[in-house]
Motif scaffolding. Structure first.
Motif, short mmCIF file in Angstrom:
data_model
loop_
_atom_site.label_atom_id
_atom_site.label_comp_id
_atom_site.label_asym_id
_atom_site.label_seq_id
_atom_site.Cartn_x
_atom_site.Cartn_y
_atom_site.Cartn_z
N ASP A 1 -1.28 5.09 -4.37
CA ASP A 1 -0.13 4.67 -3.59
C ASP A 1 0.60 3.52 -4.30
N ASP A 2 1.89 3.28 -3.96
CA ASP A 2 2.55 2.16 -4.63
C ASP A 2 2.52 0.87 -3.81
N TRP A 3 1.72 0.84 -2.78
CA TRP A 3 1.49 -0.41 -2.06
C TRP A 3 0.40 -1.20 -2.76
N LEU B 1 -2.65 -3.13 -1.94
CA LEU B 1 -3.49 -3.25 -0.75
C LEU B 1 -4.33 -4.52 -0.82
N GLN C 1 5.14 -7.52 3.89
CA GLN C 1 4.97 -6.07 4.07
C GLN C 1 6.23 -5.32 3.62
N LYS D 1 6.18 -4.16 0.23
CA LYS D 1 5.06 -3.25 -0.06
C LYS D 1 3.76 -3.96 -0.42
N LEU D 2 3.53 -5.03 0.32
CA LEU D 2 2.24 -5.70 0.19
C LEU D 2 1.45 -5.41 1.46
N GLY D 3 0.32 -4.78 1.32
CA GLY D 3 -0.49 -4.39 2.46
C GLY D 3 -1.38 -5.54 2.89
N GLU E 1 -1.08 -6.73 -9.11
CA GLU E 1 -0.90 -6.84 -7.66
C GLU E 1 -0.79 -8.31 -7.25
#
Ligand code: PLP
Length: 414
Positions: A20-22, A24, A356, A359-361, A397
């Motif tokens: 996924d491109d998030w 996590l 979020q 796209k930061l989980g 990340e």
């Protein structure tokens, strides 16, 4: 020969959800599972979802796979298969343990709980007050956000029977010196029940070396399925009151302390955690012929070194901004990759939403450590924003998190 460093690409390949491109960064809430776990779950429900233990092939395979899962879950904390109870969750396991211990406690006996722990290792113990047990609270030092042994001292007396505390909090993240604390508790004649849920994903656990009486962790935070593991010293498990069917054998702790029975498919799948860790070991220590305990120590040392470097970068970033309150910043002990913070004048939920959106989980909450958040005075601010890392998180990340934080926080005044 020099020590290997973690081959991150190798590890990440095993976790399909990382495609996924998030980014996590909510691993303290639950980790991803590697393909070794997924394959075992798939195999079990496809091929042996029958009543285990009978004399036909699918049933025998089911029993063998469940047993392998139990052995893995025990080995992860250096326990034997017969020293653990596999239950639905840590919260459920503490609930059962509290009920099983209650007949051994007389009115006026004392137990100690903390205001830093997750509610799992809190509520069930505090409710024993209704039976006449005296509950005392070990409080965090407000300067350090830490549980300090000096503050436990005055709470210990000849009436103390049990002290329940955390190996490290899911909010504060500082690693307690469990061995020293347990030693002190034993000197006082009491037992120690340690919540290892927030610690077990990050470092090797050895219940024997820690000399804990009871220890709990949740495999779904250690790359496995949703379930909970309770370790108890066998001589203590034998004293506990049966919480299940009356006809179960006296030494069948695994069933007596798990009313409702264990989840077969998830227990079978848990063997995949061990398979994954073994694959990581084989990849980094080719040709080494180590025992399980040593393999696990070596793998968790690799994980820790990688995670420490990422954690320090976030710590340094947060410490450099005077508007940010990093929880546990005043503590002098090492932290696992759990970084909780609040920003002056900002609601934590709004900060998390802005992250979020990039796209930061991650999230903001009390994360069920309600007493900790209240003691920190952060309830009205929406709790803490929490970034939590494990070994499969990448430097890129962390770059994304720090870039996003720079944008969301904006330039510091002055
Ligand atoms: C430190 C800690 N203890 C206990 C728990 C509860 O675990 P479970 O969900 O297995 O009941 C959690 C879950 O977040 C936790 O972080």
């Amino acid at each position: 020969m020099s020590e290997p460093t973690l081959d991150l690409a190798f590890c990440r390949r095993h976790f399909p959800a990382l495609a996924d491109d998030w980014a996590l960064l909510e691993n303290a809430g639950g980790t991803l599972v590697p393909s070794q776990v997924i394959e075992r779950l798939d195999h079990y429900v496809r091929h042996c979802q029958v009543q285990p233990g009978a004399a036909y092939p699918a049933s025998q395979e089911a029993a063998q796979r469940i047993d392998e899962g139990r052995r893995t879950l025990a080995a992860l904390i250096n326990a034997d298969r017969d020293e653990i109870v596999v239950g639905p969750s840590t919260t459920g396991n503490v609930y059962v343990l509290a009920h099983a211990l209650q007949p051994l406690l007389a009115a006026g006996d004392e137990i100690v709980v903390t205001n830093q722990d997750h509610e799992a290792n809190n509520g069930a113990w505090r409710r024993l007050a209704s039976t006449g047990v005296v509950v005392r609270e070990w409080r965090m030092n407000p300067e350090t956000d830490d549980l300090e042994i000096a503050d436990l001292e005055p709470l210990l007396s000849e009436r103390t029977k049990l002290v329940c505390f955390t190996h490290c909090s899911n909010i504060v993240g500082l690693i307690h010196d469990v061995k020293a604390i347990v030693h002190r508790i034993h000197q006082a004649g009491a037992l120690a029940c340690v919540d290892g849920v927030a610690f077990a994903p990050h470092r090797r656990v050895d219940v024997k070396a820690l000399d804990v009486d009871f220890y709990l962790y949740s495999p779904y935070k250690v790359f496995g399925p949703h379930m909970g593991v309770l370790y108890g010293k066998p001589e203590l498990l034998g004293l506990l009151a049966n919480q299940s069917h009356y006809f179960l054998a006296d030494d069948d702790f695994a069933r007596r302390l798990c009313p409702g029975g264990l989840n077969y498919e998830l227990t079978a799948a848990a063997a995949g955690i061990g398979a994954y860790l073994d694959d990581v070991h084989a990849h980094h220590f080719a040709g080494a012929n180590a025992e399980t305990a040593e393999r696990l120590s070596q793998v968790f040392d690799l994980f820790a070194a990688h995670e420490r470097a990422l954690t320090r970068r976030i710590e340094d970033f947060l410490a450099a901004d005077a508007r940010v309150r990093l929880i546990g910043a005043g503590g002098r002990r090492e932290r696992v990759g759990v970084l909780s913070f609040a920003v002056e004048g900002r609601d934590s939920r709004a900060v998390a939403e802005a992250l979020q959106a990039r796209k930061l989980g991650l999230a903001a909450d009390d994360f069920y450590a309600a007493r900790c958040i209240d003691a920190l005075g952060l309830r009205a601010q929406g709790g803490v924003v929490r970034a939590s890392l494990v070994h499969y998180n990448a430097p890129a990340e962390v770059d994304r998190l720090l870039d996003a934080l720079e944008q969301v926080l904006g330039p510091a005044a002055g």
